[in-house]
Motif scaffolding. Sequence first.
Motif, PDB file in Angstrom:
ATOM      1  N   PRO A  20       0.829  -1.211   0.000  1.00  0.00           N
ATOM      2  CA  PRO A  20       0.000   0.000   0.000  1.00  0.00           C
ATOM      3  C   PRO A  20       0.857   1.250   0.000  1.00  0.00           C
ATOM      4  CG  PRO A  20       0.018  -1.021   2.180  1.00  0.00           C
ATOM      5  CD  PRO A  20       0.705  -1.983   1.243  1.00  0.00           C
ATOM      6  N   THR A  21       0.308   2.303  -0.561  1.00  0.00           N
ATOM      7  CA  THR A  21       1.049   3.563  -0.649  1.00  0.00           C
ATOM      8  C   THR A  21       0.599   4.575   0.392  1.00  0.00           C
ATOM      9  OG1 THR A  21      -0.535   4.329  -2.334  1.00  0.00           O
ATOM     10  CG2 THR A  21       1.497   3.264  -3.108  1.00  0.00           C
ATOM     11  N   GLU A  22      -0.633   4.454   0.899  1.00  0.00           N
ATOM     12  CA  GLU A  22      -1.141   5.412   1.869  1.00  0.00           C
ATOM     13  C   GLU A  22      -0.562   5.123   3.257  1.00  0.00           C
ATOM     14  OE1 GLU A  22      -5.334   5.520   1.883  1.00  0.00           O
ATOM     15  OE2 GLU A  22      -5.523   5.876  -0.273  1.00  0.00           O
ATOM     16  N   ASN A  23      -0.129   6.194   3.929  1.00  0.00           N
ATOM     17  CA  ASN A  23       0.474   6.034   5.252  1.00  0.00           C
ATOM     18  C   ASN A  23      -0.499   5.443   6.263  1.00  0.00           C
ATOM     19  OD1 ASN A  23       2.995   6.993   4.509  1.00  0.00           O
ATOM     20  ND2 ASN A  23       2.443   9.132   4.914  1.00  0.00           N
ATOM     21  N   ILE A  30       0.543  -4.663  11.075  1.00  0.00           N
ATOM     22  CA  ILE A  30       1.422  -5.007  12.188  1.00  0.00           C
ATOM     23  C   ILE A  30       2.183  -6.282  11.841  1.00  0.00           C
ATOM     24  CG2 ILE A  30       1.554  -5.539  14.640  1.00  0.00           C
ATOM     25  CD1 ILE A  30      -1.173  -4.222  14.988  1.00  0.00           C
ATOM     26  N   PRO A  31       3.499  -6.175  11.599  1.00  0.00           N
ATOM     27  CA  PRO A  31       4.287  -4.952  11.491  1.00  0.00           C
ATOM     28  C   PRO A  31       4.351  -4.488  10.039  1.00  0.00           C
ATOM     29  CG  PRO A  31       5.763  -6.805  11.422  1.00  0.00           C
ATOM     30  CD  PRO A  31       4.372  -7.373  11.511  1.00  0.00           C
ATOM     31  N   TRP A  32       5.036  -3.381   9.811  1.00  0.00           N
ATOM     32  CA  TRP A  32       5.200  -2.849   8.469  1.00  0.00           C
ATOM     33  C   TRP A  32       6.680  -2.859   8.098  1.00  0.00           C
ATOM     34  CZ3 TRP A  32       3.370  -1.781   3.918  1.00  0.00           C
ATOM     35  CH2 TRP A  32       4.054  -0.909   3.079  1.00  0.00           C
ATOM     36  N   PHE A  33       7.004  -3.460   6.941  1.00  0.00           N
ATOM     37  CA  PHE A  33       8.345  -3.414   6.366  1.00  0.00           C
ATOM     38  C   PHE A  33       8.236  -2.757   4.997  1.00  0.00           C
ATOM     39  CE2 PHE A  33       8.959  -6.670   9.521  1.00  0.00           C
ATOM     40  CZ  PHE A  33      10.292  -6.539   9.904  1.00  0.00           C
ATOM     41  N   ASP A  34       9.033  -1.748   4.762  1.00  0.00           N
ATOM     42  CA  ASP A  34       9.012  -1.016   3.492  1.00  0.00           C
ATOM     43  C   ASP A  34      10.092  -1.569   2.579  1.00  0.00           C
ATOM     44  OD1 ASP A  34       8.861   0.719   1.403  1.00  0.00           O
ATOM     45  OD2 ASP A  34       9.208   2.542   2.572  1.00  0.00           O
ATOM     46  N   ILE A  35       9.695  -2.342   1.574  1.00  0.00           N
ATOM     47  CA  ILE A  35      10.675  -2.957   0.685  1.00  0.00           C
ATOM     48  C   ILE A  35      11.446  -1.913  -0.115  1.00  0.00           C
ATOM     49  CG2 ILE A  35       9.174  -3.214  -1.325  1.00  0.00           C
ATOM     50  CD1 ILE A  35      11.663  -5.836   0.033  1.00  0.00           C
ATOM     51  N   GLY A  36      10.891  -0.703  -0.226  1.00  0.00           N
ATOM     52  CA  GLY A  36      11.596   0.364  -0.933  1.00  0.00           C
ATOM     53  C   GLY A  36      12.717   0.981  -0.121  1.00  0.00           C
ATOM     54  N   ALA A  38      16.119   0.625   1.809  1.00  0.00           N
ATOM     55  CA  ALA A  38      17.251  -0.314   1.716  1.00  0.00           C
ATOM     56  C   ALA A  38      17.485  -1.044   3.031  1.00  0.00           C
ATOM     57  CB  ALA A  38      18.516   0.435   1.295  1.00  0.00           C
ATOM     58  N   SER A  39      17.351  -0.347   4.158  1.00  0.00           N
ATOM     59  CA  SER A  39      17.599  -1.001   5.447  1.00  0.00           C
ATOM     60  C   SER A  39      16.542  -2.053   5.737  1.00  0.00           C
ATOM     61  CB  SER A  39      17.649   0.044   6.565  1.00  0.00           C
ATOM     62  OG  SER A  39      16.431   0.771   6.622  1.00  0.00           O
ATOM     63  N   ASP A  40      15.282  -1.771   5.396  1.00  0.00           N
ATOM     64  CA  ASP A  40      14.232  -2.768   5.582  1.00  0.00           C
ATOM     65  C   ASP A  40      14.425  -3.945   4.635  1.00  0.00           C
ATOM     66  OD1 ASP A  40      13.037  -1.376   7.586  1.00  0.00           O
ATOM     67  OD2 ASP A  40      11.087  -1.172   6.611  1.00  0.00           O
ATOM     68  N   ARG A  41      14.809  -3.663   3.408  1.00  0.00           N
ATOM     69  CA  ARG A  41      15.007  -4.730   2.427  1.00  0.00           C
ATOM     70  C   ARG A  41      16.121  -5.672   2.863  1.00  0.00           C
ATOM     71  NH1 ARG A  41      15.063  -1.680  -1.561  1.00  0.00           N
ATOM     72  NH2 ARG A  41      17.307  -1.500  -1.944  1.00  0.00           N
ATOM     73  N   GLU A  42      17.161  -5.133   3.497  1.00  0.00           N
ATOM     74  CA  GLU A  42      18.263  -5.980   3.961  1.00  0.00           C
ATOM     75  C   GLU A  42      17.850  -6.873   5.132  1.00  0.00           C
ATOM     76  OE1 GLU A  42      21.489  -3.391   4.851  1.00  0.00           O
ATOM     77  OE2 GLU A  42      21.953  -2.970   2.742  1.00  0.00           O
ATOM     78  N   LEU A  43      16.798  -6.479   5.865  1.00  0.00           N
ATOM     79  CA  LEU A  43      16.296  -7.334   6.936  1.00  0.00           C
ATOM     80  C   LEU A  43      15.562  -8.545   6.381  1.00  0.00           C
ATOM     81  CD1 LEU A  43      14.907  -4.616   9.388  1.00  0.00           C
ATOM     82  CD2 LEU A  43      16.974  -5.993   9.706  1.00  0.00           C
ATOM     83  N   LEU A  44      14.978  -8.399   5.187  1.00  0.00           N
ATOM     84  CA  LEU A  44      14.201  -9.479   4.581  1.00  0.00           C
ATOM     85  C   LEU A  44      15.031 -10.324   3.630  1.00  0.00           C
ATOM     86  CD1 LEU A  44      10.853  -7.580   3.809  1.00  0.00           C
ATOM     87  CD2 LEU A  44      11.581  -8.704   5.922  1.00  0.00           C
ATOM     88  N   VAL A  45      15.804  -9.695   2.782  1.00  0.00           N
ATOM     89  CA  VAL A  45      16.676 -10.411   1.842  1.00  0.00           C
ATOM     90  C   VAL A  45      18.040 -10.515   2.508  1.00  0.00           C
ATOM     91  CG1 VAL A  45      17.622 -10.474  -0.491  1.00  0.00           C
ATOM     92  CG2 VAL A  45      15.378  -9.432  -0.086  1.00  0.00           C
ATOM     93  N   THR A  46      18.325 -11.658   3.091  1.00  0.00           N
ATOM     94  CA  THR A  46      19.461 -11.761   3.992  1.00  0.00           C
ATOM     95  C   THR A  46      20.143 -13.112   3.855  1.00  0.00           C
ATOM     96  OG1 THR A  46      20.068 -11.572   6.329  1.00  0.00           O
ATOM     97  CG2 THR A  46      17.909 -12.506   5.855  1.00  0.00           C
ATOM     98  N   HIS A  47      20.904 -13.503   4.876  1.00  0.00           N
ATOM     99  CA  HIS A  47      21.579 -14.795   4.921  1.00  0.00           C
ATOM    100  C   HIS A  47      21.413 -15.379   6.323  1.00  0.00           C
ATOM    101  CE1 HIS A  47      23.508 -13.077   1.376  1.00  0.00           C
ATOM    102  NE2 HIS A  47      23.898 -14.287   1.058  1.00  0.00           N
ATOM    103  N   SER A  48      21.625 -16.661   6.440  1.00  0.00           N
ATOM    104  CA  SER A  48      21.572 -17.302   7.747  1.00  0.00           C
ATOM    105  C   SER A  48      22.440 -18.551   7.729  1.00  0.00           C
ATOM    106  CB  SER A  48      20.131 -17.679   8.119  1.00  0.00           C
ATOM    107  OG  SER A  48      19.658 -18.749   7.306  1.00  0.00           O
ATOM    108  N   SER A  49      22.711 -19.046   8.915  1.00  0.00           N
ATOM    109  CA  SER A  49      23.414 -20.318   9.073  1.00  0.00           C
ATOM    110  C   SER A  49      22.484 -21.277   9.806  1.00  0.00           C
ATOM    111  CB  SER A  49      24.715 -20.131   9.863  1.00  0.00           C
ATOM    112  OG  SER A  49      25.611 -19.288   9.175  1.00  0.00           O
TER     113      SER A  49
END
Length: 500
Positions: A20-23, A30-36, A38-49
């Motif tokens: 959605p675009t409206e604030n 709950i919760p909101w992650f903004d893929i646009g 960069a810091s939020d995108r790095e939380l989702l597209v990441t790495h793990s062991s």
Amino acid sequence: MSFTSSLVHDFVKRLEHGQPTENTTRHAEIPWFDIGDASDRELLVTHSSPCGFTLGTGASIYTDVLIPALTAARREVILVTCFWAGSATLSALHDALVKLAAHRRALLNDARSRGTTPTPPLRVRVCFSSRSLLQKLLHPQSRDGYIYPPSSWQAALGLPDPVLLESAAIQLQAKSLFLLPFSVMHPKFVIVDRQRAFIPSCNVSWEPWLEGCVEVTGPAVSGLLSFYSRTWEPEHGGVQPPLERNHLLEPPAFDVRMAGLALVASAAHRRAALLPESPSPIPTLLLPSSCHRNPHFRPFPWQKDPKPPGTPLNVALLALLDGARRSIYVQTPNLTCQAVLRAVLSALQRGVDVDIVTSRNLMLLEQLVTAGTTTSWCLRSLLRRFRKSERSKPESLPAEMELGHVPLGRLRISYFRPRPSLKMRTHTKEEEPVHSHLKLIMVDDKYTVLGSGNLDRASWYTSQELGILFDSTDLANTVGTEVDCVLADRLELVFDSAAL
């Protein structure tokens, strides 16, 4: 190592298009992650062991894996679950906290007698959404949730005496969050000292169901911590305050198993190490799914089924199903989401083999209330459409078209069933799972998704969910092998197109 670029590109593109675009709309999620961002995108597209994968009943997973991990914590434990109820799991958790408190009190008393630096406090957060129907109906309708006063811990939650915990410098807080009509917080995870994370499918409850749990370390834990903070501690602005270390000494790890924790045995219990020969983190998507209060029901048959909310979990799963080339394996308690069923049928028509394992007659009332249908009805509808596709395929093709014809993929559908009663092998009775509550999707023997999300309408439209996607052939093979071992003699085959 990096993700297959096409998967990440498709995931990010779909997510950007669907958010959605409206604030005001963003604030309601709950919760909101903004893929646009960069810091939020790095939380989702990441790495793990990934460290380990466990199968069993909820009680066996808690007593063998989760409780020993959380009692070994030195600074912080975050335990998030959906349902909280009196059970063998809760009793084991209570007893473990009592043993941990005794251990910490001994350390504190020793430090006082020696005049040395005391053991630092242990911060414990217990979070859940559902305890009973009445609790949900009367729950405060605020994203701030409800914090249980310590005076209610013993009677209402089955937790130890708060005076006992306080004397051991265990700073516990218990909180619930639920929004009417169906916005349950469905994720289950444990974070220990912000270094290790466990993502199980089981609740703190009594059901002897087949469950799974994966343990991870690495950057994905930071994303999970942010997911927790944005949901359960929004007063911090979505950023968890750092753990103060100062001059305090870390207490020695406590092994509750050595202190006599009672293990709950399960005939389906298995543990496997993951990627022992791969020291490098593997590409991982952390996939939250925000809760939504509007279920977007379409009760009349002429109304078109609404598009599911474009959450990271929904988007990633549809991208996986749409991009599958060879095989799809699905294990889910319920299957009532029409968007998923359409994607499965489309994959079959592309020649992709699909194997579905689900439960018969599990939570029927909940399915009818939240979806207006049941898993059995949806599977029958899928079979009708699949058979129609078989009948409509040409029996013979012109030579010039023969090479372009793609045969339908193989469809297998099975219901989970418990094994016949097993003779007691020890003095402790082994729990036999009566239903499957595992949530697992594997695509092309390469991508593996675990977590809390079912493939039902509630998980896709209203509930908050959490999934984690691994890009690893080795991990997929290990998980698949362990699941196959547990499912041996526990499946009732109801359809196999290869047998027709």
